[in-house]
Structures are given as C-alpha cells and as structure tokens.
Write an enzyme that holds these catalytic residues in place. Structure first.
Site, short mmCIF file in Angstrom:
data_model
loop_
_atom_site.label_atom_id
_atom_site.label_comp_id
_atom_site.label_asym_id
_atom_site.label_seq_id
_atom_site.Cartn_x
_atom_site.Cartn_y
_atom_site.Cartn_z
N GLU A 1 -4.41 -6.03 13.92
CA GLU A 1 -3.37 -6.37 14.89
C GLU A 1 -3.91 -6.56 16.31
O GLU A 1 -4.00 -5.59 17.08
CB GLU A 1 -2.28 -5.29 14.91
N LYS B 1 -1.46 -8.68 11.44
CA LYS B 1 -0.21 -8.45 12.19
C LYS B 1 -0.32 -9.20 13.51
O LYS B 1 -0.69 -8.63 14.52
CB LYS B 1 -0.01 -6.95 12.39
P1 13P Z 1 7.42 -4.17 17.51
O1 13P Z 1 7.90 -4.89 16.29
O2 13P Z 1 8.46 -3.33 18.20
O3 13P Z 1 6.65 -5.06 18.44
O4 13P Z 1 6.38 -3.10 17.02
C1 13P Z 1 5.55 -3.40 15.98
C2 13P Z 1 4.34 -2.60 16.09
O5 13P Z 1 4.05 -1.79 15.24
C3 13P Z 1 3.49 -2.84 17.24
O6 13P Z 1 2.24 -2.30 16.97
#
Ligand code: 13P
EC number: 4.1.2.13
Length: 337
Positions: free
Chosen positions: A182, A224
């Site tokens: 991510e 992600k």
């Molecule tokens: P949000 O969907 O609130 O952006 O959070 C997702 C998440 O896990 C960010 O690391």
C-alpha cells in the site's frame, strides 16, 4: 524466491485468491490506538481498551458479513483481543469465513533530507513479529506508506517508500503472510487528475522494480492503491467514469496480471462515492480482481449509528452490512443507487 518463502508458496497463492474472491473485499479495521481514539472521540467516547473492544466486537460479529467481506485487517491489539463476550476476535472472523490480517507497519515519521515528507517504520524485528502473527491466526499483512503530491514527491521519498514496501513484502511471504502493498498517494492538494496519474505511474514503477529485486512472488501479494482522482482541493471534480478510466489505465500500464487482487483504499471519499467509483471500474472484465479494502467508507455511518450505545448495536451492524453489500455489488459491477 527464498527457500523459506517457497515452502509457503502454495499457501500464499491460495490465501491471496481466497481474499480476492468474486463479490468480496476487505474490511480495514486496523486503526492504530491513536486513530481509533479520534474515531471514538467523534462520538463522544473515551479511548479506552474496553471501548475499542466494544466497537470491534460490533464489527466482527455483524451477522452475515462474510458474504461480502473476505478479509479483515486488524491492529495488533485486536489480533490478541477477545470480544466483549469473551470469544477470540480471530475465531469470530474465521467462523464468518473472513480471513484475519494484521497491520505490521509502525507508522510514519519525518524523512530527513526530504521536502517535509515521511517514511514508514517497522522493518526491525518484522520477521519475528510476522511469525508470531501467523501463529496467532493472521494470514495476510498490511504496510501503509504514503506519498505526498504537494510536497514533491521527491525522488528520495518515492525510492524509500518503494524499497520499504518491497522489504516488508519479502519478509511477509517468508513467514506465510500475504503482503498487502500500500503506497497511499495522499488526496491532499490542488493538483488535477493528470498530475495524480503521473505521480502514481512513477510510484508503481518503482514499487514493482524493488518487489522484483527482492524476489517477491507476484501471485502471492495484494495491492492497495489509491484511486486516481484530482487532489481534494482541486476545483475540477471527476466523475466515476473518469476516475475509473484513469485508474484502470494506470493499472494496465504498471500492474502485472499475475497479481490476483487490487483492493482499493477509500482515502477520505464519501461512502457512496467510493462505491460508485469501484462499480465504474468493474463495468468490463479486468485481468485482476478489482475490489475494496475500505476503512472509513465502510465504517463512517456504522460508527455514528452506534454512538457507543448498546441498544444501537444491531442498527449499526445493519448499516455496515448495507455498505459491505453495496461494495460487493460494485465489485461485480452491478451496483445501482
Ligand atoms: P480508508 O479506506 O479510510 O482510506 O482506510 C483504508 C486504510 O486501511 C488505509 O491504510
């Protein structure tokens, strides 16, 4: 591939595939104690372990959640915690056919030598922690680092973000955990959608370069990403069709089809906006499973509806299920308002 990771190779592929199963996505409920405190404060509750436990109990035990949710990302406290009525949170998830995951990064700190940017800590001791998390029932992991557009991004910050993600991914696979990769490209800023596309393209190129250098097996990871949108303060807004067009173009240019699942973050989009954007991306077949890993866009109304009152638990769970079902339909490209 390292020798140890190869012993987990089949399991990693199976885990990733099961998380990326049709009509399902991830519930991100891995807010750190500090972030969870902010959420609880917004409904007038104190940030105590008992309140965090009550809220997370509500989430994991929402009846039927597993129909729409294949994985739940937990904060370390929750992985070792029991529900308010004494069952292990992990066991409740598994009974619902939801795979438990764990946030393993240690958060962001200033990156010295950069333009006020940050880097993500947590590699020290990560192998030992990952092995313990696996023992405790976790089967996938998450590491969130960020890239800021208004502050650069500098070449240094992008390289650091990509390298950290790749080291983490390799260590996770070595210990049987499917890494969610991510690099969040923050929404903040006045920039237009083309600038977001350009930065995201550069970031994903470096991420895959270092994933390869670190012998990470693409069939056993999940991504992600942020959707490609204009900056939050940009005056030109984008329709779901535009967001989907830009985002899919980015994915096609940068993400190998061997990657089983693309699980988007919501990043401050409204609940309905996040669903509409996901739905737009699933109007035609994609090489990967394109789905959700939302925190705020699944939880916002649920948290407000609960308000810390036991008599509201059922109503709150129903709002969570409504968001989960809507995003499940959006994963299949079948959501209608
Ligand atoms: P949000 O969907 O609130 O952006 O959070 C997702 C998440 O896990 C960010 O690391």
């Amino acid at each position: 591939l390292s020798v140890k990771a190869s012993s987990y190779a089949d399991e990693l592929v199976k885990t990733a595939k099961s998380i990326a199963s049709p009509g399902r996505g991830i519930l991100a409920m891995d807010e750190s104690n500090a972030t969870c405190g902010k959420r609880l404060d917004s409904i007038g509750l104190e940030n105590t372990e008992a309140n965090r436990q009550a809220y997370r109990t509500l989430l994991v035990s929402a009846p039927g959640l597993g129909q729409y949710v294949s994985g739940a990302i937990l904060f370390e406290e929750t992985l070792y915690q029991s529900t308010s009525d004494g069952k292990k949170m992990v066991d409740v998830l598994v009974e619902q056919n939801i795979m438990p995951g764990i946030k393993v990064d240690k958060g962001l700190v200033p990156l010295a030598g950069s333009n006020n940017e940050s880097w993500c800590q947590g590699l020290d001791g990560l192998a030992t922690r990952s092995a313990a998390y696996y023992q405790q029932g976790a089967r996938f992991a998450k590491w969130r680092t960020v890239v800021s557009i208004p502050n650069g991004p500098s070449a240094l910050a992008v390289k650091e973000a990509a390298w950290g993600l790749a080291r983490y991914a390799s260590i996770s696979q070595d210990n049987g955990l499917v890494p969610i990769v991510e690099p969040e490209i923050l929404l903040d800023g006045e920039h237009g959608i083309d600038r977001t596309f350009e930065v995201a393209n550069k970031v994903w190129a470096e991420v895959f370069y270092y994933l390869t250098e670190n012998n990470v097996m693409f069939e056993g990871i999940l991504l992600k990403p942020s959707m490609v949108t204009p900056g939050a303060e940009c005056r030109d807004r984008a329709s779901p069709q535009q967001v989907a067009g830009y985002t899919l173009r980015l994915l096609r240019q940068r993400i190998p089809p061997a990657v089983p699942g693309i699980m988007f973050l919501s990043g401050g989009q409204s609940e309905v906006e996040a669903t509409l954007n996901l739905n737009a991306m699933n109007q035609a077949p994609n090489p990967w499973h394109v789905s959700f890993s939302y925190a705020r866009a699944l939880q916002n109304t649920c948290l407000k509806t609960w308000g810390g009152r036991p008599e509201n638990v059922q109503a709150a769970q129903e709002t969570l299920l409504l968001r989960a079902k809507s995003n499940s339909l959006a994963q299949l490209g079948k959501y209608t308002e």
